[in-house]
Design a protein around this motif. Structure first.
Motif, PDB file in Angstrom:
ATOM      1  N   ASP A   1      -5.795  -1.475  -2.533  1.00 23.09           N
ATOM      2  CA  ASP A   1      -5.323  -1.852  -1.420  1.00 23.09           C
ATOM      3  C   ASP A   1      -4.751  -0.746  -0.443  1.00 23.09           C
ATOM      4  OD1 ASP A   1      -4.867  -4.574  -1.741  1.00 23.09           O
ATOM      5  OD2 ASP A   1      -3.117  -4.449  -2.518  1.00 23.09           O
TER       6      ASP A   1
ATOM      7  N   LYS B   1      -8.064   0.102   1.889  1.00 23.35           N
ATOM      8  CA  LYS B   1      -8.615  -1.105   2.580  1.00 23.35           C
ATOM      9  C   LYS B   1      -8.454  -0.593   4.175  1.00 23.35           C
ATOM     10  CE  LYS B   1      -8.087  -4.647  -0.547  1.00 23.35           C
ATOM     11  NZ  LYS B   1      -7.473  -5.705  -1.024  1.00 23.35           N
TER      12      LYS B   1
ATOM     13  N   ALA C   1     -14.677   1.824   1.945  1.00 25.65           N
ATOM     14  CA  ALA C   1     -15.443   0.605   1.211  1.00 25.65           C
ATOM     15  C   ALA C   1     -16.945   0.724   1.228  1.00 25.65           C
ATOM     16  CB  ALA C   1     -15.095  -0.785   1.769  1.00 25.65           C
TER      17      ALA C   1
END
Length: 105
Positions: free
Chosen positions: A23, A26, A36
């Motif tokens: 998380d 992100k 990513a």
């Protein structure tokens, strides 16, 4: 290909495959690239190496990804994202040290 290096990459890769994208990574970018996306590119290169087929193009991509991820590491807190990126960098470094350099790179 060194068997010791290949084995270490395989172990790290198996660990990595069992993880969700953290998380805390992100939406994070480095040099204008989403982490990513760097993760996905690195994954493709690691898969090629583990499968015994790292192309010259993949080696160049992996080198670029590793450089960006190395730059990101000091900016991350020592948490889930830091360990995730550190594992990607370790695999990339192992693969790059075990793969012949592309002429002109």
């Amino acid at each position: 290909m060194s068997w010791a290096t290949s084995d270490e990459v395989s172990v790290l890769w198996a660990e990595h495959l069992g993880l969700a994208f953290p998380d805390d990574l992100k939406g994070v970018e480095i040099h204008g690239e989403p982490v990513a996306l760097l993760d996905a590119y690195t994954a493709g290169c690691v898969t090629g190496y583990v499968g015994g087929r790292l192309s010259d193009h993949q080696r160049l991509v992996l080198d670029d990804c590793a450089r960006a991820l190395r730059d990101l590491l000091p900016r991350l807190r020592h948490g889930e994202g830091h360990g995730y990126v550190a594992r990607l960098v370790r695999m990339a470094d192992l693969i790059l040290s075990d793969s012949p350099r592309v002429p002109g790179s």
